[in-house]
Scaffold this active site. Structure first.
Site, PDB file in Angstrom:
ATOM      1  CD  GLU A 178      95.863 -68.128  62.974  1.00  0.00           C
ATOM      2  OE1 GLU A 178      95.882 -67.645  63.824  1.00  0.00           O
ATOM      3  OE2 GLU A 178      96.562 -67.947  61.715  1.00  0.00           O
ATOM      4  CE  LYS A 237     100.919 -63.662  63.996  1.00  0.00           C
ATOM      5  NZ  LYS A 237      99.438 -64.017  64.287  1.00  0.00           N
TER       6      LYS A 237
END
Length: 217
Positions: free
Chosen positions: A42, A137
């Site tokens: 990411e 998340k």
């Protein structure tokens, strides 16, 4: 492709979060992560510096091209629909956000990318899930610990959760055992001091330790 990305995230479990690293260094970080066995990366947008957004997207595109078929790259700290669209143009595979922004989630899905918004409370988790998030998340999870994860998981075990914020090789197994499907690891892996010092071997070594902990979980 979306289904393949979802499956890959569930299989690989660890997403390396590269934050505050210039585009020119991102490829070196990618090389170090790949050498350590990491297959998900990411690259985050710097919200304090909108002028850098295009360079970040370019880095995502370059890494995705260099590691096509070997590593999946997505964008982090995605807070607007415009950044979702910028990432899509860069062939980013997934969108990770610090918050639950329904418009961001929906646009991500419309553009055939995988959605991973950040949430903390059961209400936020379910809001994200209903909007179409593929994973949610729990962020920041490090200060709350595995006990909090177990408590959240009890009523909402049908939502795929990731542990993000303060995760390292010493506690990642605890979060997986508590019911998380994976984790995002930032400064404890793509450490800025190591990157600035050119100590990329430390990133590779830490990646291997992380993956060993995951395997043992």
């Amino acid at each position: 492709m979306r289904d393949q990305v979802i499956q890959k995230i569930q299989e690989e479990k660890i997403i390396a979060i590269v934050r505050g690293v210039g585009p020119e260094q991102c490829m070196k970080v990618a090389d170090a992560l790949y050498a350590g066995g990491i297959r998900l990366m990411e690259v985050t947008y710097d919200q304090k510096n909108p002028a850098s957004f295009q360079a970040t997207a370019d880095a995502i595109a370059a890494i995705g091209k260099a590691y096509e078929g070997r590593m999946l790259v997505g964008a982090g700290t995605v807070t607007t629909v415009e950044l979702v669209e910028l990432t899509a143009k860069a062939n980013g595979r997934y969108i990770i956000s610090p918050d639950v922004n329904v418009d961001v989630i929906r646009r991500t899905r419309e553009l055939d990318m995988v959605s991973l918004p950040g949430a903390l409370t059961p209400t936020e988790v379910m809001t994200a899930h209903r909007a179409g998030a593929d994973f949610v998340k729990i962020f920041p999870v490090g200060e709350l610990g595995a006990g909090y994860v177990k408590a959240i998981r009890a009523p909402i075990s049908h939502v795929k959760l990731l542990a993000v914020g303060g995760v390292n090789e010493n506690n990642v197994a605890d979060f997986l055992k508590a019911g998380m499907v994976g984790a995002g690891v930032g400064g404890n892996l793509a450490n800025k001091k190591w990157i600035e010092a050119g100590e990329f071997d430390k990133i590779t070594e830490t990646a291997r330790k992380l993956l060993e902990a995951v395997k043992n979980a």
